[in-house]
Design an enzyme around this catalytic site. Structure first.
Site, short mmCIF file in Angstrom:
data_model
loop_
_atom_site.label_atom_id
_atom_site.label_comp_id
_atom_site.label_asym_id
_atom_site.label_seq_id
_atom_site.Cartn_x
_atom_site.Cartn_y
_atom_site.Cartn_z
N GLN A 1 6.57 55.35 -46.86
CA GLN A 1 5.78 54.28 -47.47
C GLN A 1 4.47 54.77 -48.09
O GLN A 1 3.82 54.01 -48.81
CB GLN A 1 5.49 53.16 -46.45
CG GLN A 1 6.72 52.35 -46.06
CD GLN A 1 7.29 51.51 -47.20
OE1 GLN A 1 6.65 51.29 -48.23
NE2 GLN A 1 8.52 51.04 -47.03
N ASN B 1 6.08 50.06 -42.45
CA ASN B 1 6.64 49.35 -43.61
C ASN B 1 6.51 47.84 -43.51
O ASN B 1 6.58 47.15 -44.53
CB ASN B 1 8.12 49.74 -43.79
CG ASN B 1 8.90 49.65 -42.50
OD1 ASN B 1 8.58 50.32 -41.53
ND2 ASN B 1 9.92 48.81 -42.47
N GLY C 1 15.13 58.91 -47.42
CA GLY C 1 14.29 58.95 -46.23
C GLY C 1 15.10 58.95 -44.94
O GLY C 1 14.74 59.63 -43.97
N THR C 2 16.18 58.19 -44.95
CA THR C 2 16.99 58.09 -43.72
C THR C 2 17.56 59.45 -43.33
O THR C 2 17.46 59.87 -42.18
CB THR C 2 18.14 57.07 -43.93
OG1 THR C 2 17.55 55.82 -44.29
CG2 THR C 2 18.98 56.90 -42.68
N SER D 1 10.80 59.58 -49.81
CA SER D 1 11.95 58.94 -50.46
C SER D 1 11.57 58.57 -51.88
O SER D 1 10.50 57.98 -52.11
CB SER D 1 12.33 57.69 -49.65
OG SER D 1 13.34 56.98 -50.32
N CYS E 1 18.29 40.44 -40.02
CA CYS E 1 19.30 39.39 -39.94
C CYS E 1 20.66 40.04 -39.75
O CYS E 1 21.09 40.84 -40.56
CB CYS E 1 19.28 38.60 -41.24
SG CYS E 1 20.31 37.14 -41.17
N THR F 1 26.38 69.73 -53.18
CA THR F 1 25.83 69.91 -54.53
C THR F 1 24.61 69.00 -54.70
O THR F 1 24.67 67.81 -54.40
CB THR F 1 26.90 69.56 -55.59
OG1 THR F 1 28.03 70.39 -55.34
CG2 THR F 1 26.38 69.77 -57.00
N HIS G 1 12.85 56.32 -54.02
CA HIS G 1 12.90 54.95 -54.55
C HIS G 1 11.71 54.08 -54.14
O HIS G 1 11.57 52.96 -54.60
CB HIS G 1 14.23 54.26 -54.20
CG HIS G 1 14.41 53.83 -52.78
ND1 HIS G 1 14.33 52.51 -52.40
CD2 HIS G 1 14.68 54.52 -51.64
CE1 HIS G 1 14.56 52.40 -51.10
NE2 HIS G 1 14.78 53.61 -50.61
N1 PLP Z 1 11.30 54.94 -43.42
C1 PLP Z 1 10.62 53.86 -43.85
C2 PLP Z 1 9.26 53.60 -43.29
C3 PLP Z 1 11.17 53.01 -44.80
O1 PLP Z 1 10.48 51.94 -45.21
C4 PLP Z 1 12.47 53.29 -45.30
C5 PLP Z 1 13.12 52.41 -46.29
O2 PLP Z 1 13.08 51.20 -46.17
C6 PLP Z 1 13.13 54.44 -44.84
C7 PLP Z 1 12.52 55.24 -43.90
C8 PLP Z 1 14.49 54.81 -45.34
O3 PLP Z 1 14.41 55.45 -46.60
P1 PLP Z 1 15.70 55.49 -47.56
O4 PLP Z 1 15.92 54.10 -48.04
O5 PLP Z 1 15.31 56.42 -48.67
O6 PLP Z 1 16.82 56.02 -46.77
#
Ligand code: PLP
Length: 360
Positions: free
Chosen positions: A168, A140, A73-74, A184, A305, A222, A186
């Protein structure tokens, strides 16, 4: 046998991998080859990659050639917020750090007290001119679902582009209208380190990571075929039926804890049925987390934190919550294998801790 013996109520951080995803990853690892190679094993890997792409697109409601695979996602958020050409960028104040960090110069769109984007403020900021706007589908921390259809209308009417972080909600809700969306693996039962940008709008996107021309030149490198195969299997294994049970469980949990003195954030907003952000008056979140951890329950706080200091959640602060109150909030997030007994165990400990704080 999993090493994770805790009662796991931190699904918004990551979800367990589905058995189907583990099997698909093993299969892709055994039948290894580079999907760009022209020999027979390479062609086999290419076939597996394109089958996975079709499976993910069909499961999420996209077209296969809209998917650009990323490391999660990032990276998908960075690709959209930095790769889409725009003179002006706006992001909501409650975006995940993945989006905020990808657009450090973007003007911030405020939210209402219930944690949803202030549409009037967005309209005023747009001022009838195009911009690239980034707003998440569901937050989130609070689970608040954002008014994406209205936001898309506003952005579209001014000739701008909308990026939605659907990390999410993918696999839980249909994807909303948007030009670009981040997903994402995971968070929905696939492996970490795999995700995609869904580009419904093909124009104006330039690659951040160039290289070998993979993903139609939009993301070099890749492809992570085992990860993508696991992602596809997880998407196909997604069922939405359990979300009704999750909503009933969430309501029961919140009713019970409110009676014991809890405050639930964003309670007035439409929310993901799997997420509750709860404040225990007089109890620092860090202390609560340690207490729950020692009791064998994994939850998290909205607070970040860093270097030993706990900063209050930027999401709650944007909702106008005082810093001291925000610092007492923890997040409970559930998933498809959460049971009533898990939630009851959490409530029992929460109530006992709250009673001790009151008596102190
Ligand atoms: N965006 C949201 C709302 C998320 O909750 C997260 C992960 O915590 C991300 C983006 C980032 O996704 P990734 O962990 O796949 O990079």
């Amino acid at each position: 046998m999993s090493r994770n013996e805790h009662i796991y109520l931190d699904w918004n951080a990551t979800a367990p991998m589905r058995a189907e995803a583990v099997d698909a990853m093993r299969d892709a690892a055994v039948n290894w080859a580079n999907p760009s190679s022209v020999h027979a094993p390479g062609r086999g890997a290419r076939g597996a990659l394109e089958t996975a792409r079709e499976e993910i697109a069909a499961g999420l409601g996209a077209l296969p050639d809209q998917l650009i695979f990323t490391s999660g996602g990032t990276e998908a958020a960075s690709l959209a917020m930095q790769g889409v050409a725009a003179d002006r960028r706006f992001v909501s104040e409650i975006e995940h750090s993945a989006v905020l960090a990808a657009a450090p110069d973007a003007a911030r769109v405020p939210v209402n007290a219930n944690g949803t984007v202030d549409l009037r403020a967005l309209e005023a900021l747009l001022d009838g001119r195009p911009a690239l706007v980034g707003v998440m589908h569901a937050n989130n921390e609070t689970g608040a679902i954002q008014p994406i259809a209205q936001i898309y209308e506003l952005v579209n009417a001014t000739g701008g582009k909308l990026f939605v972080d659907a990390v999410q909600t993918a696999g839980k809700m249909p994807l909303p209208p948007a030009d670009f969306l981040a997903v994402s693996a995971h968070k929905l039962g696939g492996p970490p380190g795999t995700g995609a940008l869904i580009a419904r709008c093909a124009t104006g996107l330039s690659a951040l990571q160039k290289g070998g021309g993979q993903e139609r030149g939009q993301r070099g490198g890749t492809e992570n075929l085992p990860g993508i195969a696991g992602f596809a299997a997880a998407v196909s294994a997604c069922r939405r039926g359990w979300l009704n049970d999750a909503a009933a469980r969430r309501d029961r949990l919140e009713t019970r804890l409110r009676a014991a003195g809890a405050h639930v954030f964003a309670a007035d907003a439409e929310r993901l049925p799997t997420t509750s952000m709860i404040r225990m008056p007089g109890a620092q979140a860090a202390m609560q987390l340690i207490h729950f951890d020692m009791a064998g329950i994994a939850v998290s706080s909205g607070a970040a934190c860093s270097s030993g200091k706990v900063a209050a959640s930027h999401v709650l602060r944007a909702m106008g919550i005082a810093e001291a109150e925000a610092a007492e909030a923890i997040r409970v997030s559930t998933g498809w294998s959460t049971t009533d007994a898990h939630v009851d165990a959490f409530c029992d400990i929460w109530e006992r801790l709250a009673a001790r704080r009151k008596a102190a």
